[in-house]
Design a protein around this motif. Structure first.
Motif, PDB file in Angstrom:
ATOM      1  N   LYS A  72       0.724  -1.182   0.081  1.00 39.59           N
ATOM      2  CA  LYS A  72       0.084  -0.127   0.119  1.00 39.59           C
ATOM      3  C   LYS A  72       0.912   1.334  -0.008  1.00 39.59           C
ATOM      4  O   LYS A  72       1.691   1.300   0.904  1.00 39.59           O
ATOM      5  CB  LYS A  72      -1.000   0.067   1.151  1.00 39.59           C
ATOM      6  N   ASP A 102     -15.649  12.053  -2.989  1.00 38.32           N
ATOM      7  CA  ASP A 102     -15.059  10.731  -2.916  1.00 38.32           C
ATOM      8  C   ASP A 102     -14.638  10.299  -4.162  1.00 38.32           C
ATOM      9  O   ASP A 102     -13.590   9.584  -4.552  1.00 38.32           O
ATOM     10  CB  ASP A 102     -15.728   9.784  -2.077  1.00 38.32           C
ATOM     11  N   PRO A 122     -17.812   5.594  -2.720  1.00 44.59           N
ATOM     12  CA  PRO A 122     -17.528   6.441  -1.736  1.00 44.59           C
ATOM     13  C   PRO A 122     -17.525   5.926  -0.147  1.00 44.59           C
ATOM     14  O   PRO A 122     -17.935   4.778  -0.156  1.00 44.59           O
ATOM     15  CB  PRO A 122     -18.500   7.538  -2.322  1.00 44.59           C
TER      16      PRO A 122
HETATM   17  N1  UDP Z   1     -11.842   6.944  -1.688  1.00 43.68           N
HETATM   18  C1  UDP Z   1     -13.199   6.520  -1.838  1.00 43.68           C
HETATM   19  N2  UDP Z   1     -13.356   5.253  -1.773  1.00 43.68           N
HETATM   20  C2  UDP Z   1     -12.236   4.277  -1.835  1.00 43.68           C
HETATM   21  C3  UDP Z   1     -11.115   4.663  -1.985  1.00 43.68           C
HETATM   22  C4  UDP Z   1     -10.657   6.032  -2.097  1.00 43.68           C
HETATM   23  O1  UDP Z   1     -13.907   7.381  -1.952  1.00 43.68           O
HETATM   24  O2  UDP Z   1     -12.508   2.973  -2.084  1.00 43.68           O
HETATM   25  C5  UDP Z   1     -11.534   8.405  -2.010  1.00 43.68           C
HETATM   26  C6  UDP Z   1     -11.656   9.150  -0.675  1.00 43.68           C
HETATM   27  O3  UDP Z   1     -12.346  10.300  -0.983  1.00 43.68           O
HETATM   28  C7  UDP Z   1     -10.103   9.386  -0.398  1.00 43.68           C
HETATM   29  C8  UDP Z   1      -9.584   9.356  -1.635  1.00 43.68           C
HETATM   30  O4  UDP Z   1     -10.120   8.507  -2.593  1.00 43.68           O
HETATM   31  O5  UDP Z   1      -9.959  10.413   0.527  1.00 43.68           O
HETATM   32  C9  UDP Z   1      -8.124   9.107  -1.751  1.00 43.68           C
HETATM   33  O6  UDP Z   1      -7.591   8.082  -0.933  1.00 43.68           O
HETATM   34  P1  UDP Z   1      -6.967   7.993   0.253  1.00 43.68           P
HETATM   35  O7  UDP Z   1      -7.337   9.192   1.054  1.00 43.68           O
HETATM   36  O8  UDP Z   1      -7.064   6.568   0.793  1.00 43.68           O
HETATM   37  O9  UDP Z   1      -5.265   7.923  -0.074  1.00 43.68           O
HETATM   38  P2  UDP Z   1      -3.953   7.890   0.688  1.00 43.68           P
HETATM   39  O10 UDP Z   1      -4.436   8.455   2.148  1.00 43.68           O
HETATM   40  O11 UDP Z   1      -3.629   6.678   0.847  1.00 43.68           O
HETATM   41  O12 UDP Z   1      -3.253   8.939  -0.091  1.00 43.68           O
END
Ligand code: UDP
Length: 238
Positions: free
Chosen positions: A12, A75, A139
């Motif tokens: 990840k 999202d 989302p």
């Molecule tokens: N997101 C979502 N559904 C999912 C995965 C991601 O809605 O299954 C959206 C959510 O808004 C999130 C954004 O995609 O804030 C980016 O993903 P994340 O914050 O998990 O990224 P990271 O913190 O790993 O950079």
């Protein structure tokens, strides 16, 4: 080829890591260094590697919600951000000679395959790095949950949770609390009960229910090979 600790892993990568010092967007040098490490372990170990990338360097749903946007819409924007990061990683890995496939939970036929579990497993068996993007496609979820879900689906032995700027799990935030203690090992239930910053609770619960270990490590510390060799690196959640 060396026998790794786990024959199949899911890495990840938080979107934040892709941003490097700038804190926003994609830093080519950072992506190159992450890709080089992945390509290196693919050459040295008999290991299948899948990757889930986040999107926080570009957009987070909660940011939009905070600004008054509809959360689901915000999202979806976040999910699209993960696709941009995944394509950057693909390009960089392939430039290093490492075959890849990108599979997306949000259909985008021109740039990536749709997520098809059996096909993803076939790619892994053929030595390709499979990059899962688009989150879960739903989302109100995160890419941590995506990592847990895809890892269980492809029967990965562990999630390797690369963190930016921290080398594992602490009892409190070490930047704020000088008494914060480093935890080399911690149980899922402790993570949940103590609210430790590993993954969100949906993701941790999924790992717990499926006895899927999580290794939390410093992404910038060139740790992947050591982890696969079985060295004690970072924190093991199990
Ligand atoms: N997101 C979502 N559904 C999912 C995965 C991601 O809605 O299954 C959206 C959510 O808004 C999130 C954004 O995609 O804030 C980016 O993903 P994340 O914050 O998990 O990224 P990271 O913190 O790993 O950079």
């Amino acid at each position: 080829m060396a026998e790794p600790r786990w024959g199949r892993v899911l890495i990840k990568l938080s979107g934040e890591a892709f941003a490097g010092e700038a804190g926003f967007g994609i830093d080519g040098e950072v992506v190159s260094s992450i890709a080089a490490e992945i390509a290196d372990v693919k050459q040295r170990f008999d290991v299948d590697v899948a990757v889930v990338v986040g999107g926080g360097n570009i957009w987070r749903g909660m940011t939009g919600e905070g600004a008054g946007m509809d959360r689901a819409q915000a999202d979806y924007m976040g999910m699209l951000a993960t696709i941009i990061n995944g394509l950057a990683l693909q390009e960089t890995l392939e430039r290093l000679g490492q075959p890849t496939r990108v599979q997306t939970a949000i259909q985008m036929a021109q740039v990536a395959e749709p997520y098809i579990r059996r096909r993803a497993i076939r790619h892994l068996e053929k030595g390709r790095v499979v990059i899962f993007v688009g989150g879960t496609g739903n989302p109100f979820m995160t890419t941590d949950t995506t990592a847990a879900l895809r890892a269980v689906e492809i029967d990965a032995g562990a999630i390797l949770m690369g963190k930016n700027g921290t080398d594992g799990v602490y009892s409190a935030d070490p930047r704020v609390d000088p008494d914060a203690e480093f935890l080399p090992e911690v149980s899922y239930i402790d993570v949940l009960n103590r609210g430790l910053k590993v993954m969100d609770s949906t993701a941790i619960s999924l790992c717990m229910d499926n006895a899927l270990p999580i290794c939390v490590f410093d992404l910038m510390g060139r740790n992947l090979a050591a982890i696969l060799e079985g060295d004690t690196v970072g924190t093991l959640v199990s």
